[in-house]
Design a protein around this motif. Structure first.
Motif, PDB file in Angstrom:
ATOM      1  N   VAL A  39       0.852  -1.185   0.000  1.00 63.15           N
ATOM      2  CA  VAL A  39       0.000   0.000   0.000  1.00 63.15           C
ATOM      3  C   VAL A  39       0.887   1.235   0.000  1.00 63.15           C
ATOM      4  CG1 VAL A  39      -1.856   1.203   1.202  1.00 63.15           C
ATOM      5  CG2 VAL A  39      -1.713  -1.296   1.334  1.00 63.15           C
ATOM      6  N   GLN A  40       0.621   2.176  -0.926  1.00 63.18           N
ATOM      7  CA  GLN A  40       1.436   3.384  -1.052  1.00 63.18           C
ATOM      8  C   GLN A  40       0.540   4.609  -1.194  1.00 63.18           C
ATOM      9  OE1 GLN A  40       3.872   2.762  -4.505  1.00 63.18           O
ATOM     10  NE2 GLN A  40       4.886   0.974  -3.654  1.00 63.18           N
ATOM     11  N   GLN A  41       0.833   5.660  -0.436  1.00 62.40           N
ATOM     12  CA  GLN A  41       0.071   6.899  -0.556  1.00 62.40           C
ATOM     13  C   GLN A  41       0.565   7.680  -1.763  1.00 62.40           C
ATOM     14  OE1 GLN A  41       0.027   9.464   2.882  1.00 62.40           O
ATOM     15  NE2 GLN A  41      -1.746  10.577   2.115  1.00 62.40           N
ATOM     16  N   MET A  42      -0.395   8.200  -2.543  1.00 61.79           N
ATOM     17  CA  MET A  42      -0.055   8.980  -3.727  1.00 61.79           C
ATOM     18  C   MET A  42      -0.237  10.471  -3.473  1.00 61.79           C
ATOM     19  SD  MET A  42      -1.751   6.400  -6.509  1.00 61.79           S
ATOM     20  CE  MET A  42      -1.598   7.531  -7.866  1.00 61.79           C
ATOM     21  N   SER A  43      -1.312  10.860  -2.754  1.00 62.72           N
ATOM     22  CA  SER A  43      -1.531  12.277  -2.464  1.00 62.72           C
ATOM     23  C   SER A  43      -2.548  12.414  -1.338  1.00 62.72           C
ATOM     24  CB  SER A  43      -2.046  13.021  -3.709  1.00 62.72           C
ATOM     25  OG  SER A  43      -3.332  12.551  -4.058  1.00 62.72           O
ATOM     26  N   ALA A  44      -2.622  13.624  -0.786  1.00 63.89           N
ATOM     27  CA  ALA A  44      -3.618  13.957   0.228  1.00 63.89           C
ATOM     28  C   ALA A  44      -4.057  15.396  -0.009  1.00 63.89           C
ATOM     29  CB  ALA A  44      -3.052  13.798   1.621  1.00 63.89           C
ATOM     30  N   THR A  45      -5.350  15.631   0.120  1.00 63.56           N
ATOM     31  CA  THR A  45      -5.905  16.959  -0.103  1.00 63.56           C
ATOM     32  C   THR A  45      -6.799  17.320   1.073  1.00 63.56           C
ATOM     33  OG1 THR A  45      -5.954  16.528  -2.475  1.00 63.56           O
ATOM     34  CG2 THR A  45      -7.251  18.388  -1.689  1.00 63.56           C
ATOM     35  N   GLU A  46      -6.658  18.538   1.587  1.00 62.43           N
ATOM     36  CA  GLU A  46      -7.542  19.003   2.647  1.00 62.43           C
ATOM     37  C   GLU A  46      -8.613  19.878   2.021  1.00 62.43           C
ATOM     38  OE1 GLU A  46      -7.471  21.458   6.845  1.00 62.43           O
ATOM     39  OE2 GLU A  46      -5.588  20.866   5.922  1.00 62.43           O
ATOM     40  N   LEU A  47      -9.861  19.543   2.303  1.00 63.98           N
ATOM     41  CA  LEU A  47     -10.994  20.309   1.779  1.00 63.98           C
ATOM     42  C   LEU A  47     -11.595  21.125   2.910  1.00 63.98           C
ATOM     43  CD1 LEU A  47     -12.738  17.388  -0.128  1.00 63.98           C
ATOM     44  CD2 LEU A  47     -11.175  19.080  -1.076  1.00 63.98           C
ATOM     45  N   ILE A  48     -11.814  22.394   2.654  1.00 63.97           N
ATOM     46  CA  ILE A  48     -12.436  23.233   3.673  1.00 63.97           C
ATOM     47  C   ILE A  48     -13.615  23.940   3.018  1.00 63.97           C
ATOM     48  CG2 ILE A  48     -12.147  25.161   5.261  1.00 63.97           C
ATOM     49  CD1 ILE A  48      -9.197  24.378   5.454  1.00 63.97           C
ATOM     50  N   ASP A  49     -14.805  23.439   3.304  1.00 61.51           N
ATOM     51  CA  ASP A  49     -16.034  24.036   2.799  1.00 61.51           C
ATOM     52  C   ASP A  49     -17.059  24.027   3.930  1.00 61.51           C
ATOM     53  OD1 ASP A  49     -16.449  21.331   2.905  1.00 61.51           O
ATOM     54  OD2 ASP A  49     -17.230  21.128   0.878  1.00 61.51           O
ATOM     55  N   GLY A  50     -16.682  24.659   5.015  1.00 62.39           N
ATOM     56  CA  GLY A  50     -17.518  24.655   6.193  1.00 62.39           C
ATOM     57  C   GLY A  50     -17.245  23.460   7.099  1.00 62.39           C
ATOM     58  N   ARG A  51     -16.304  22.628   6.713  1.00 59.49           N
ATOM     59  CA  ARG A  51     -15.911  21.485   7.516  1.00 59.49           C
ATOM     60  C   ARG A  51     -14.455  21.179   7.232  1.00 59.49           C
ATOM     61  NH1 ARG A  51     -16.725  16.088   4.638  1.00 59.49           N
ATOM     62  NH2 ARG A  51     -16.840  16.719   2.479  1.00 59.49           N
ATOM     63  N   ALA A  53     -11.995  18.325   6.186  1.00 55.97           N
ATOM     64  CA  ALA A  53     -11.987  16.982   5.607  1.00 55.97           C
ATOM     65  C   ALA A  53     -10.706  16.777   4.830  1.00 55.97           C
ATOM     66  CB  ALA A  53     -13.186  16.798   4.686  1.00 55.97           C
ATOM     67  N   THR A  54     -10.280  15.543   4.768  1.00 54.45           N
ATOM     68  CA  THR A  54      -9.140  15.207   3.933  1.00 54.45           C
ATOM     69  C   THR A  54      -9.537  14.060   3.011  1.00 54.45           C
ATOM     70  OG1 THR A  54      -8.265  13.705   5.605  1.00 54.45           O
ATOM     71  CG2 THR A  54      -7.373  15.933   5.583  1.00 54.45           C
ATOM     72  N   VAL A  55      -8.987  14.106   1.811  1.00 52.54           N
ATOM     73  CA  VAL A  55      -9.169  13.038   0.839  1.00 52.54           C
ATOM     74  C   VAL A  55      -7.779  12.508   0.514  1.00 52.54           C
ATOM     75  CG1 VAL A  55      -9.983  12.432  -1.462  1.00 52.54           C
ATOM     76  CG2 VAL A  55     -11.216  14.161  -0.125  1.00 52.54           C
ATOM     77  N   ASP A  56      -7.566  11.232   0.789  1.00 56.29           N
ATOM     78  CA  ASP A  56      -6.279  10.594   0.524  1.00 56.29           C
ATOM     79  C   ASP A  56      -6.409   9.695  -0.693  1.00 56.29           C
ATOM     80  OD1 ASP A  56      -5.311  11.729   2.870  1.00 56.29           O
ATOM     81  OD2 ASP A  56      -5.768   9.960   4.065  1.00 56.29           O
ATOM     82  N   ASP A  57      -5.431   9.762  -1.563  1.00 54.05           N
ATOM     83  CA  ASP A  57      -5.377   8.940  -2.765  1.00 54.05           C
ATOM     84  C   ASP A  57      -4.228   7.952  -2.587  1.00 54.05           C
ATOM     85  OD1 ASP A  57      -5.872   8.025  -5.325  1.00 54.05           O
ATOM     86  OD2 ASP A  57      -4.893   9.707  -6.324  1.00 54.05           O
ATOM     87  N   TRP A  58      -4.524   6.663  -2.675  1.00 52.26           N
ATOM     88  CA  TRP A  58      -3.547   5.610  -2.442  1.00 52.26           C
ATOM     89  C   TRP A  58      -3.560   4.644  -3.617  1.00 52.26           C
ATOM     90  CZ3 TRP A  58      -1.090   4.888   2.517  1.00 52.26           C
ATOM     91  CH2 TRP A  58      -1.478   5.813   3.488  1.00 52.26           C
ATOM     92  N   ARG A  59      -2.598   3.750  -3.649  1.00 58.69           N
ATOM     93  CA  ARG A  59      -2.652   2.622  -4.569  1.00 58.69           C
ATOM     94  C   ARG A  59      -2.158   1.401  -3.822  1.00 58.69           C
ATOM     95  NH1 ARG A  59       2.071   4.117  -8.879  1.00 58.69           N
ATOM     96  NH2 ARG A  59       3.739   4.231  -7.359  1.00 58.69           N
ATOM     97  N   VAL A  60      -2.657   0.264  -4.252  1.00 54.90           N
ATOM     98  CA  VAL A  60      -2.268  -1.001  -3.635  1.00 54.90           C
ATOM     99  C   VAL A  60      -1.881  -1.977  -4.738  1.00 54.90           C
ATOM    100  CG1 VAL A  60      -4.653  -1.885  -3.522  1.00 54.90           C
ATOM    101  CG2 VAL A  60      -2.918  -2.791  -1.976  1.00 54.90           C
ATOM    102  N   PHE A  61      -0.809  -2.694  -4.494  1.00 51.78           N
ATOM    103  CA  PHE A  61      -0.362  -3.758  -5.378  1.00 51.78           C
ATOM    104  C   PHE A  61      -0.686  -5.078  -4.677  1.00 51.78           C
ATOM    105  CE2 PHE A  61       2.310  -0.117  -6.198  1.00 51.78           C
ATOM    106  CZ  PHE A  61       2.274  -0.022  -7.583  1.00 51.78           C
TER     107      PHE A  61
END
Length: 108
Positions: A39-51, A53-61
């Motif tokens: 399992v490897q992390q590709m990216s992470a994004t923090e969303l701020i729209d009144g809350r 939140a983070t969205v993490d993008d990963w890939r798994v082999f």
């Protein structure tokens, strides 16, 4: 180094009927099995729209015969990830080598 060093659980939904007799995914009692992967992390994004939140993008082999689909989820390291799209079964020449899947984790 091991090719697939991480212990993870692949979750696949069972099915049930809703009140209109439509077949739907049932995540309350998914079918699950243990698998080794990388399992490897590709990216992470923090969303701020009144809350917050983070969205993490990963890939798994995974091994080439792992029963993982676009409807699967992967549980690893205390978190559950959704498979994004159809997993890619990769071959070298005429031999299947491994399966690669993109994963998404949304928190918050």
């Amino acid at each position: 180094m091991k090719r697939f060093p991480h212990q993870l659980v692949v979750l696949n939904p069972t099915t049930t009927e809703d009140r209109y007799s439509n077949t739907i995914d049932d995540w309350d009692s998914p079918a699950s099995f243990r698998e080794c992967g990388d399992v490897q992390q590709m990216s992470a994004t923090e969303l701020i729209d009144g809350r917050t939140a983070t969205v993490d993008d990963w890939r798994v082999f995974l091994s080439c015969d792992t029963k993982v689909t676009a409807r699967s989820r992967i549980r690893w390291n205390g978190a559950t990830y959704e498979v994004m799209g159809t997993p890619n079964r990769l071959a070298y020449g005429s031999n299947l080598d491994h399966t690669e899947a993109r994963l998404k984790r949304v928190e918050g």
